[in-house]
Design a protein around this motif. Structure first.
Motif, PDB file in Angstrom:
ATOM      1  N   GLY A 112      32.903  30.816  46.171  1.00 40.19           N
ATOM      2  CA  GLY A 112      31.970  30.761  47.283  1.00 40.19           C
ATOM      3  C   GLY A 112      31.755  32.116  47.922  1.00 40.19           C
ATOM      4  O   GLY A 112      32.104  33.163  47.368  1.00 40.19           O
ATOM      5  N   THR A 123      30.960  38.457  49.109  1.00 37.89           N
ATOM      6  CA  THR A 123      31.424  37.801  47.887  1.00 37.89           C
ATOM      7  C   THR A 123      32.341  38.746  47.122  1.00 37.89           C
ATOM      8  O   THR A 123      32.395  39.955  47.405  1.00 37.89           O
ATOM      9  CB  THR A 123      30.240  37.428  46.979  1.00 37.89           C
ATOM     10  OG1 THR A 123      29.609  38.638  46.531  1.00 37.89           O
ATOM     11  CG2 THR A 123      29.213  36.577  47.732  1.00 37.89           C
ATOM     12  N   TYR A 158      29.242  19.969  55.664  1.00 37.97           N
ATOM     13  CA  TYR A 158      29.847  20.670  54.534  1.00 37.97           C
ATOM     14  C   TYR A 158      30.025  19.734  53.345  1.00 37.97           C
ATOM     15  O   TYR A 158      30.315  20.178  52.239  1.00 37.97           O
ATOM     16  CB  TYR A 158      31.228  21.220  54.903  1.00 37.97           C
ATOM     17  CG  TYR A 158      31.316  21.967  56.207  1.00 37.97           C
ATOM     18  CD1 TYR A 158      30.234  22.666  56.735  1.00 37.97           C
ATOM     19  CD2 TYR A 158      32.504  21.970  56.935  1.00 37.97           C
ATOM     20  CE1 TYR A 158      30.336  23.339  57.936  1.00 37.97           C
ATOM     21  CE2 TYR A 158      32.618  22.659  58.133  1.00 37.97           C
ATOM     22  CZ  TYR A 158      31.525  23.333  58.636  1.00 37.97           C
ATOM     23  OH  TYR A 158      31.628  23.998  59.834  1.00 37.97           O
ATOM     24  N   GLY A 179      21.747  25.955  51.523  1.00 34.58           N
ATOM     25  CA  GLY A 179      22.093  26.316  50.164  1.00 34.58           C
ATOM     26  C   GLY A 179      21.461  27.638  49.793  1.00 34.58           C
ATOM     27  O   GLY A 179      20.543  28.124  50.473  1.00 34.58           O
ATOM     28  N   PRO A 197      26.000  29.621  43.436  1.00 34.38           N
ATOM     29  CA  PRO A 197      26.022  29.218  42.023  1.00 34.38           C
ATOM     30  C   PRO A 197      26.741  30.174  41.084  1.00 34.38           C
ATOM     31  O   PRO A 197      27.138  29.773  39.988  1.00 34.38           O
ATOM     32  CB  PRO A 197      24.529  29.113  41.680  1.00 34.38           C
ATOM     33  CG  PRO A 197      23.829  29.976  42.678  1.00 34.38           C
ATOM     34  CD  PRO A 197      24.634  29.889  43.922  1.00 34.38           C
ATOM     35  N   GLU A 256      32.587  30.346  41.845  1.00 33.68           N
ATOM     36  CA  GLU A 256      33.150  29.091  42.341  1.00 33.68           C
ATOM     37  C   GLU A 256      33.992  29.277  43.602  1.00 33.68           C
ATOM     38  O   GLU A 256      34.270  28.300  44.312  1.00 33.68           O
ATOM     39  CB  GLU A 256      33.987  28.417  41.264  1.00 33.68           C
ATOM     40  CG  GLU A 256      35.227  29.176  40.846  1.00 33.68           C
ATOM     41  CD  GLU A 256      36.004  28.441  39.770  1.00 33.68           C
ATOM     42  OE1 GLU A 256      36.989  27.752  40.124  1.00 33.68           O
ATOM     43  OE2 GLU A 256      35.617  28.529  38.585  1.00 33.68           O
ATOM     44  N   THR A 274      33.956  29.521  53.668  1.00 33.20           N
ATOM     45  CA  THR A 274      33.072  29.878  52.551  1.00 33.20           C
ATOM     46  C   THR A 274      32.018  28.803  52.301  1.00 33.20           C
ATOM     47  O   THR A 274      32.237  27.619  52.565  1.00 33.20           O
ATOM     48  CB  THR A 274      33.866  30.099  51.254  1.00 33.20           C
ATOM     49  OG1 THR A 274      34.751  28.986  51.045  1.00 33.20           O
ATOM     50  CG2 THR A 274      34.655  31.382  51.302  1.00 33.20           C
ATOM     51  N   THR A 286      39.336  32.109  43.645  1.00 33.08           N
ATOM     52  CA  THR A 286      39.682  32.005  45.063  1.00 33.08           C
ATOM     53  C   THR A 286      40.716  33.058  45.449  1.00 33.08           C
ATOM     54  O   THR A 286      40.623  33.681  46.521  1.00 33.08           O
ATOM     55  CB  THR A 286      40.219  30.597  45.389  1.00 33.08           C
ATOM     56  OG1 THR A 286      39.212  29.624  45.071  1.00 33.08           O
ATOM     57  CG2 THR A 286      40.571  30.482  46.855  1.00 33.08           C
ATOM     58  N   HIS A 288      29.046  27.407  49.313  1.00 30.28           N
ATOM     59  CA  HIS A 288      28.848  27.366  47.862  1.00 30.28           C
ATOM     60  C   HIS A 288      27.748  28.327  47.415  1.00 30.28           C
ATOM     61  O   HIS A 288      26.690  28.432  48.040  1.00 30.28           O
ATOM     62  CB  HIS A 288      28.470  25.953  47.428  1.00 30.28           C
ATOM     63  CG  HIS A 288      28.034  25.875  45.997  1.00 30.28           C
ATOM     64  ND1 HIS A 288      28.924  25.950  44.937  1.00 30.28           N
ATOM     65  CD2 HIS A 288      26.790  25.766  45.444  1.00 30.28           C
ATOM     66  CE1 HIS A 288      28.254  25.862  43.811  1.00 30.28           C
ATOM     67  NE2 HIS A 288      26.963  25.747  44.073  1.00 30.28           N
ATOM     68  N   TYR A 295      20.494  32.706  51.521  1.00 29.25           N
ATOM     69  CA  TYR A 295      21.090  31.429  51.914  1.00 29.25           C
ATOM     70  C   TYR A 295      20.255  30.878  53.057  1.00 29.25           C
ATOM     71  O   TYR A 295      20.052  31.554  54.066  1.00 29.25           O
ATOM     72  CB  TYR A 295      22.545  31.620  52.361  1.00 29.25           C
ATOM     73  CG  TYR A 295      23.439  30.497  51.887  1.00 29.25           C
ATOM     74  CD1 TYR A 295      24.254  30.661  50.773  1.00 29.25           C
ATOM     75  CD2 TYR A 295      23.439  29.263  52.536  1.00 29.25           C
ATOM     76  CE1 TYR A 295      25.063  29.628  50.313  1.00 29.25           C
ATOM     77  CE2 TYR A 295      24.235  28.232  52.088  1.00 29.25           C
ATOM     78  CZ  TYR A 295      25.048  28.412  50.975  1.00 29.25           C
ATOM     79  OH  TYR A 295      25.836  27.381  50.518  1.00 29.25           O
TER      80      TYR A 295
END
Length: 514
Positions: A201, A72, A279, A253, A196, A199, A192, A95, A194, A261
């Motif tokens: 990812g 990340t 997805y 998730g 939280p 954004e 990527t 992004t 998701h 994850y």
């Protein structure tokens, strides 16, 4: 092959050391897989993916990737130099920041902590942003061409905005190029997952090996709720398996309680079957834009055809709800809008509630909109530069070209097809100033043919849906006529004439489903 397998084994061992695992039992220190899933190859269904190592049950947890193993912006920005540089460019989007972070790690080479993962990323992507002008125009349909041009323009703009930062970070020259940016943004767009807290990812080692399955076949969410309320959620998992309820429908998730994850089986799988991940809901054009592939059978696909302005003005339905389903059936909103539009303006208010509820207004009204829709689809097909039959032949030719390694054989076959094939060769002769045959046969540029093939596949599916819509409308007209009501021909084309015209288009049986 031995070298590739060796690199894969090293990667899975590295992943195991990070705590990535498909089992909560005693972990195999040499591989993170083997208990629930294994890496396998599916040549006709996504290429490399994950297969069930044993029979799996729907809702069973099959892979867990701890937060510390996720790539990340936050994890990469632990590097102080990168963190300071990014803070001096606050206008970049999340992004763009993650794309720079990825290239930053690539720039480190073998010294990157993520190197064992990075070397297994694809070398290229067929997303719309990577399409050249020839492939963009090969889509043929206006809204698809527009979407591709928009994606290309956006990617170039984002690259220019981030270039100064990458120069400050002293990226190698080849990583400062648009080509490198397209690769990195393609990685972010297509791989990527998701999370939280960001954004943009995250990139998920091993977890991004799952190939895509379109949602639509699994039970709906209401069944899930019923199972939960009735207390039917299974808790009889075999000893040693993950404690996950069988009613779970979420593919995966990030779960805060285990800071990892987690991925779940979306259905029951037999040993050896490919384990797929949904997805989300995407049309084929959206799949092409974000992931670089499309599905021949996509229950979520939508086809848009030109509509008259007063159709839009006569209804409150949003434009993106007025489409034709993958099956050829007009959407609920499109039928509703057409029923109102075919009603005299001074009567629309009195029948509006019926139309918006999905009710048929009258037999004459229904027959008229079916005839109009059929004609509109037929006009859309005629307006395109190639027919379904021509596209089918072209697709077969492209698939042959992909198998050729001999330049002479390639050139001989290409010239025998003429048309768009010759245009393809000319486009690349002009663009590269060298033999187009040598160009397309090089490993580096075979991806250009892959993108062309995707464009032809997309427009072929578009045309197939239009043909199915004409067929649907004709059946509806016949059914309604059997109820004793004859439609007045007027300026409309009769049902039997529509069938004759569609049949005259020489549509291959493989595309009509017959």
């Amino acid at each position: 092959m031995e070298q590739e397998q060796g690199e894969l084994d090293s990667f899975l061992k590295w992943a195991a050391e990070l705590g990535i695992s498909d089992s909560l039992q005693s972990q195999n220190p040499s591989s993170c897989l083997g208990h629930s899933v294994i890496v396998s190859h599916f040549p006709h269904a996504g290429g490399r993916g994950l297969a069930a190592a044993r029979d799996l049950r729907r809702g069973e947890l099959v892979l867990r990737v701890p937060k510390s193993a996720l790539l990340t912006s936050e994890s990469v920005m632990k590097d102080e130099s990168l963190s300071l540089a990014l803070k001096s460019h606050p206008s970049l989007t999340p992004t763009q920041m993650l794309t720079v972070c990825l290239l930053y790690e690539i720039n480190k080479g073998k010294s990157s902590w993520w190197h064992p993962y990075l070397i297994h990323l694809p070398r290229s992507y067929e997303i719309l942003a990577a399409f050249g002008e020839f492939e963009v125009q090969a889509l043929q349909v206006d809204y698809a061409v527009w979407a591709a041009k928009k994606a290309v323009t956006k990617a170039k703009s984002q690259w220019k905005e981030a270039r100064k930062l990458m120069e400050e970070l002293k990226f190698k020259p080849k990583l400062l190029t648009l080509r490198a940016w397209l690769w990195a943004s393609g990685t972010i767009s297509s791989r990527t997952l998701h999370i939280p807290w960001d954004e943009a990812g995250c990139l998920c080692p091993v977890g991004d090996l799952f190939n895509y399955a379109a949602p639509g076949d699994e039970p709906n969410g209401f069944e899930n709720v019923d199972l939960l309320q009735n207390g039917d959620a299974a808790d009889d998992m075999d000893a040693g398996q993950f404690d996950a309820p069988s009613w779970r429908l979420t593919d995966g998730g990030f779960e805060e309680d285990v800071t990892a994850y987690c991925f779940y089986a979306r259905k029951n799988y037999k040993m050896g079957e490919q384990v797929l991940l949904s997805y989300g809901t995407y049309t084929n054009l959206e799949l092409l834009e974000h992931y670089g592939f499309l599905l021949y059978e996509n229950p979520n696909d939508k086809v848009f055809v030109p509509l008259e302005d007063d159709i839009y003005s006569s209804t409150s339905w949003p434009k993106d709800s007025l489409y034709i389903h993958e099956t050829g059936k007009p959407s609920f909103a499109l039928l509703s809008a057409l029923r109102l539009w075919a009603t005299p303006a001074n009567q629309r208010r009195s029948v509006g509630q019926l139309a918006y509820s999905g009710s048929q207004l009258s037999l004459d009204n229904e027959i008229s909109i079916m005839k109009w829709t059929s004609n509109n689809c037929l006009d859309a097909l005629k307006s395109l530069p190639t027919s379904i039959e021509e596209d089918s032949l072209l697709l077969s030719a492209i698939e042959k070209f992909q198998d050729y390694d001999d330049p002479v054989e390639w050139s001989k076959t290409a010239l025998s097809y003429g048309g768009e094939v010759c245009a393809f060769l000319e486009a690349f002769d002009q663009q590269n100033g060298k033999s187009s045959v040598d160009l397309v046969l090089s490993n580096r540029n075979r991806m250009l043919i892959d993108r062309w093939k995707l464009a032809v596949q997309w427009r072929l599916r578009y045309k197939k849906v239009l043909v199915d819509c004409i067929s649907y409308c004709c059946k509806r007209i016949n059914s309604l006529s059997d109820q004793g009501v004859s439609a007045q021909d007027g300026e409309h084309l009769g049902s039997s004439e529509l069938v004759t015209k569609v049949n005259s288009m020489s549509i291959p049986q493989s595309l009509t489903g017959s």
